[in-house]
Design an enzyme around this catalytic site. Sequence first.
Site, PDB file in Angstrom:
ATOM      1  CG  ASP A 125      -2.153  -0.896   0.966  1.00 31.80           C
ATOM      2  OD1 ASP A 125      -2.084  -1.731   0.039  1.00 31.80           O
ATOM      3  OD2 ASP A 125      -3.158  -0.766   1.692  1.00 31.80           O
ATOM      4  CG  ASN A 127      -7.499  -4.221  -2.679  1.00 32.41           C
ATOM      5  OD1 ASN A 127      -8.403  -3.394  -2.769  1.00 32.41           O
ATOM      6  ND2 ASN A 127      -7.676  -5.421  -2.165  1.00 32.41           N
ATOM      7  N   GLY A 160      -6.965   1.300  -0.291  1.00 29.15           N
ATOM      8  CA  GLY A 160      -8.006   2.296  -0.017  1.00 29.15           C
ATOM      9  C   GLY A 160      -7.406   3.565   0.559  1.00 29.15           C
ATOM     10  NE  ARG A 163     -11.612  -1.599  -0.474  1.00 27.73           N
ATOM     11  CZ  ARG A 163     -10.468  -1.435   0.200  1.00 27.73           C
ATOM     12  NH1 ARG A 163      -9.339  -1.833  -0.325  1.00 27.73           N
ATOM     13  NH2 ARG A 163     -10.482  -0.875   1.384  1.00 27.73           N
ATOM     14  CB  SER A 171     -13.884   3.816  11.199  1.00 24.72           C
ATOM     15  OG  SER A 171     -14.533   2.690  10.698  1.00 24.72           O
ATOM     16  CG  ASP A 186      -8.805  -2.298   9.740  1.00 26.54           C
ATOM     17  OD1 ASP A 186      -9.804  -2.708   9.103  1.00 26.54           O
ATOM     18  OD2 ASP A 186      -8.103  -1.356   9.374  1.00 26.54           O
ATOM     19  CD  GLU A 227      -7.921  -4.487   2.787  1.00 26.74           C
ATOM     20  OE1 GLU A 227      -9.032  -4.398   3.373  1.00 26.74           O
ATOM     21  OE2 GLU A 227      -6.928  -3.828   3.130  1.00 26.74           O
ATOM     22  CG  HIS A 279      -3.614  -7.124   5.021  1.00 27.61           C
ATOM     23  ND1 HIS A 279      -3.211  -6.118   5.857  1.00 27.61           N
ATOM     24  CD2 HIS A 279      -4.817  -6.715   4.539  1.00 27.61           C
ATOM     25  CE1 HIS A 279      -4.104  -5.151   5.862  1.00 27.61           C
ATOM     26  NE2 HIS A 279      -5.082  -5.480   5.061  1.00 27.61           N
ATOM     27  NE  ARG A 280      -6.290  -4.908   8.905  1.00 29.11           N
ATOM     28  CZ  ARG A 280      -5.088  -4.527   9.331  1.00 29.11           C
ATOM     29  NH1 ARG A 280      -4.355  -5.332  10.052  1.00 29.11           N
ATOM     30  NH2 ARG A 280      -4.607  -3.336   9.037  1.00 29.11           N
ATOM     31  CE  LYS A 312      -4.892  -3.641   1.795  1.00 30.14           C
ATOM     32  NZ  LYS A 312      -4.750  -2.672   0.733  1.00 30.14           N
ATOM     33  CB  SER A 338      21.919 -38.282  -6.909  1.00 26.41           C
ATOM     34  OG  SER A 338      21.900 -37.723  -5.611  1.00 26.41           O
ATOM     35  N   GLY A 339      21.754 -34.913  -7.558  1.00 25.29           N
ATOM     36  CA  GLY A 339      20.846 -33.767  -7.649  1.00 25.29           C
ATOM     37  C   GLY A 339      20.155 -33.463  -6.328  1.00 25.29           C
TER      38      GLY A 339
HETATM   39  N1  LIG Z   1      17.009 -34.317 -12.258  1.00 21.47           N
HETATM   40  C1  LIG Z   1      18.055 -33.708 -12.808  1.00 21.47           C
HETATM   41  N2  LIG Z   1      18.237 -33.745 -14.105  1.00 21.47           N
HETATM   42  C2  LIG Z   1      19.293 -33.152 -14.658  1.00 21.47           C
HETATM   43  N3  LIG Z   1      20.263 -32.505 -13.984  1.00 21.47           N
HETATM   44  C3  LIG Z   1      20.126 -32.433 -12.678  1.00 21.47           C
HETATM   45  C4  LIG Z   1      19.035 -33.021 -12.037  1.00 21.47           C
HETATM   46  N4  LIG Z   1      19.173 -32.786 -10.734  1.00 21.47           N
HETATM   47  C5  LIG Z   1      20.319 -32.058 -10.616  1.00 21.47           C
HETATM   48  N5  LIG Z   1      20.888 -31.855 -11.781  1.00 21.47           N
HETATM   49  C6  LIG Z   1      22.143 -31.162 -12.037  1.00 21.47           C
HETATM   50  O1  LIG Z   1      23.165 -31.994 -11.610  1.00 21.47           O
HETATM   51  C7  LIG Z   1      24.209 -31.260 -11.022  1.00 21.47           C
HETATM   52  C8  LIG Z   1      24.510 -31.825  -9.639  1.00 21.47           C
HETATM   53  O2  LIG Z   1      23.398 -31.605  -8.790  1.00 21.47           O
HETATM   54  P1  LIG Z   1      23.581 -31.307  -7.259  1.00 21.47           P
HETATM   55  O3  LIG Z   1      24.738 -30.427  -7.006  1.00 21.47           O
HETATM   56  O4  LIG Z   1      22.251 -30.864  -6.779  1.00 21.47           O
HETATM   57  O5  LIG Z   1      23.892 -32.762  -6.703  1.00 21.47           O
HETATM   58  P2  LIG Z   1      24.173 -33.266  -5.255  1.00 21.47           P
HETATM   59  O6  LIG Z   1      23.575 -34.606  -5.162  1.00 21.47           O
HETATM   60  O7  LIG Z   1      23.747 -32.275  -4.254  1.00 21.47           O
HETATM   61  O8  LIG Z   1      25.736 -33.371  -5.271  1.00 21.47           O
HETATM   62  P3  LIG Z   1      26.757 -33.443  -4.018  1.00 21.47           P
HETATM   63  O9  LIG Z   1      26.332 -34.556  -3.171  1.00 21.47           O
HETATM   64  O10 LIG Z   1      28.072 -33.710  -4.634  1.00 21.47           O
HETATM   65  O11 LIG Z   1      26.690 -32.115  -3.336  1.00 21.47           O
HETATM   66  C9  LIG Z   1      23.745 -29.816 -10.993  1.00 21.47           C
HETATM   67  O12 LIG Z   1      24.337 -29.107 -12.053  1.00 21.47           O
HETATM   68  C10 LIG Z   1      22.255 -29.905 -11.210  1.00 21.47           C
HETATM   69  O13 LIG Z   1      21.723 -28.793 -11.874  1.00 21.47           O
END
Ligand SMILES: Nc1ncnc2c1ncn2[C@@H]1O[C@H](COP(=O)(O)OP(=O)(O)OP(=O)(O)O)[C@@H](O)[C@H]1O
Length: 683
Positions: free
Chosen positions: A52, A95, A97, A129, A209, A332, A360, A407-408, A435, A466-467
């Site tokens: 606001d 929004n 007032g 409003r 009010s 309010d 609101e 918000h409220r 808000k 593994s990501g």
């Molecule tokens: N599902 C996915 N598909 C493709 N690429 C992925 C996916 N998930 C993660 N990545 C990419 O893989 C790379 C490694 O991911 P990340 O660092 O998250 O792994 P991590 O398991 O946390 O690794 P570490 O254990 O070594 O820290 C990153 O560049 C990320 O963007």
Amino acid sequence: MYTTEFLDIPPLTGASGTVHLPGSKSISNRVLLLAALSEGVTTISDLLDSDDTRVMLQALRQLDCGVEPLANGQLRIQGLGGQLRIKQTDLFLGNAGTAMRPLSAALGLLASTQGAQFELSGVPRMHERPIGDLVEALRQLGCPVSYLGNDGFPPLRLGDGLIHPLMLDAPIRVRGDVSSQFLTALLLALPLVATEQDVVIEVVGELISRPYIDITLKLLGKFGLHIREEGASRFVIPAGSRYRSPGEIAVEGDASSASYFIALGALAPPTAIANGITIEGVGLASIQGDIRFVEAARLMGAEITGEANRLHIRRGAWPLKAVDLDCNHIPDAAMTLAVMALYADGTTTLRNIASWRVKETDRIAAMANEGRKLGATIEEGPDFIRITPPPNPESWRAASIHTYDDHRVAMCFSLAAFNPAGLPVRIEDPKCVAKTFPDYFEALFQVCETAPQRIPVICVDGPTASGKGTLASEIADRLGYHLLDSGALYRLVGLAADKKGLSTDDQTLKEPAQARRLGELAAAMNVRFEGHQTYLDGQDVSDALRTESAGMAASRVSAIPQVRAALLQLQHGFRRLPGLVADGRDMGTVIFPGAPLKVFLTASAEQRAQRRYKQLISKGNAANIDSLLADLVARDLRDSSRTHAPLKPAEDALQLDNSALDVEQSVKQVLGWWQSQSAFPGN
Ligand SMILES: Nc1ncnc2c1ncn2[C@@H]1O[C@H](COP(=O)(O)OP(=O)(O)OP(=O)(O)O)[C@@H](O)[C@H]1O
Ligand SMILES: Nc1ccn([C@H]2C[C@H](O)[C@@H](COP(=O)(O)O)O2)c(=O)n1
């Protein structure tokens, strides 16, 4: 601020501590407009930073008022001195007032007397409003005002580019029973044209009010304007009126925002640390009408003491006492009473709240609908709401609270997390609090507590690359949860050892004395996490941590039991409200064995090596795919074959092989699992 789709608040069990309130919305927008209309420069401190005030500031910038943020958080406004610099522009007022009504009045008068034309619009709800009574008053004065949508509602066109003499002889009549903002708007605007003669405003109908009018009159006084009140419904703006900047002005904390923490103090049991809530920024000397919420909360049982600028609240009567109250003076803050009523010993009736219907959202309907979802029995009328709490703990239900961009509603229902059934509460669209109180939930979590096992944890374990980190960070962002990158802690131990000249090679680590030293080092590490940056002994080590050699060193030191033991408490400390996503190797097996969701994330070694290769190359680092593959296989073997807390899926972990999934697909899968086992599976 939480910008997530929803925010799940775990059941809360206690609260204590100090809350610093943001500046009052009503005072902030009035002060901004007064500073803009005045002669001279005004320096404003403690201004509310919210949706606001942002739209008001944007409007002032478009009107070419000098708006200058200062380094110390203050704001400097160069006033127009009543003279328009811009004669045609379109203003979008969201929004707000408190921006739409007074700007309509001030710009309507200035456009007529100086030959200008402005169009004012807002979000769709703003266009529902009512503003017709204010427009009628402006038309009585001779200002050309036209509706650009539906009659009686914004958007509006003010002025037509020509000069129109104003008819100031007769009293200007305005209704007081729809919104006090119409009278406030005229009180703020008419001094601009009360130069030659007194200008009189007559209020028709009961003035609702009234406390907001008192804020207006007090602030006008600070800008050199003293309005004469004749009886209850006649206001005289004296001839020769002229706005003069007071130079400096401070905005009080928001008394309506204080109501949530007053209610919190009244209904939350004390914690082991302290008893009660202290509110800083607003107190018993407040000029805001909603400070009288204190009286209502006392009637319901709260124990409240205070000073000019501070309040202390403790739980008194418990359960709270049901009340039957006329709430016209605290429109309010009275919404907060509706939530306190859920913890009362009988039926509470809040009367004379017709204005809730045109705020609101239709607040009577909203409070009734959402309160019913929790299990309360609620009756609503045109100007009242009657709330009977759930009869026993078993009658409470876990509810996903729709917040209607209000918000409220969001702030009120957060307090339902103290329900005796120990159920979580879901607040939809939590960012609507922007808000008036963007950091409301952060402030709430700062003073609230619950048993650690009630704070949800999502564990993401799995082999390197593994990501896990990517997935965990995305999930944490979407749920508004904290993030624990436990691998970073082991990487930090490796770095700290390197800095101290302690070897982490396989041979040395076999020596008991070296293992002990590294354990001590891990326990004494001086680390700080700030956003995406990590500091070791005050030095930013974020990049150094992510190298492959840091990962290998981490893998080696992580096999030492003393190191793992030293990091245990630090990791448990990440389990804070509202929840945690933790990634590592033993999150689900050792650190958070009771976590409600454990994910074991895998991908083929080749895929992982490819991903790591791309990650390193994209950061400009040299990399070789074959040696990366060999390293990660070696690291996985070490991590999974060690004696203490080896890498392995927890028995109850859900396995996700993301070799053929992209990041978003993995995130969707995990959020799906989370949602299906949450208390709100249908939402
Ligand atoms: N599902 C996915 N598909 C493709 N690429 C992925 C996916 N998930 C993660 N990545 C990419 O893989 C790379 C490694 O991911 P990340 O660092 O998250 O792994 P991590 O398991 O946390 O690794 P570490 O254990 O070594 O820290 C990153 O560049 C990320 O963007
Ligand atoms: N919970 C954890 C987290 C990490 N480690 C060890 C083993 C890893 O190889 C190393 C680095 O982890 P990363 O940052 O790659 O996730 O730290 C562990 O033993 N337990």
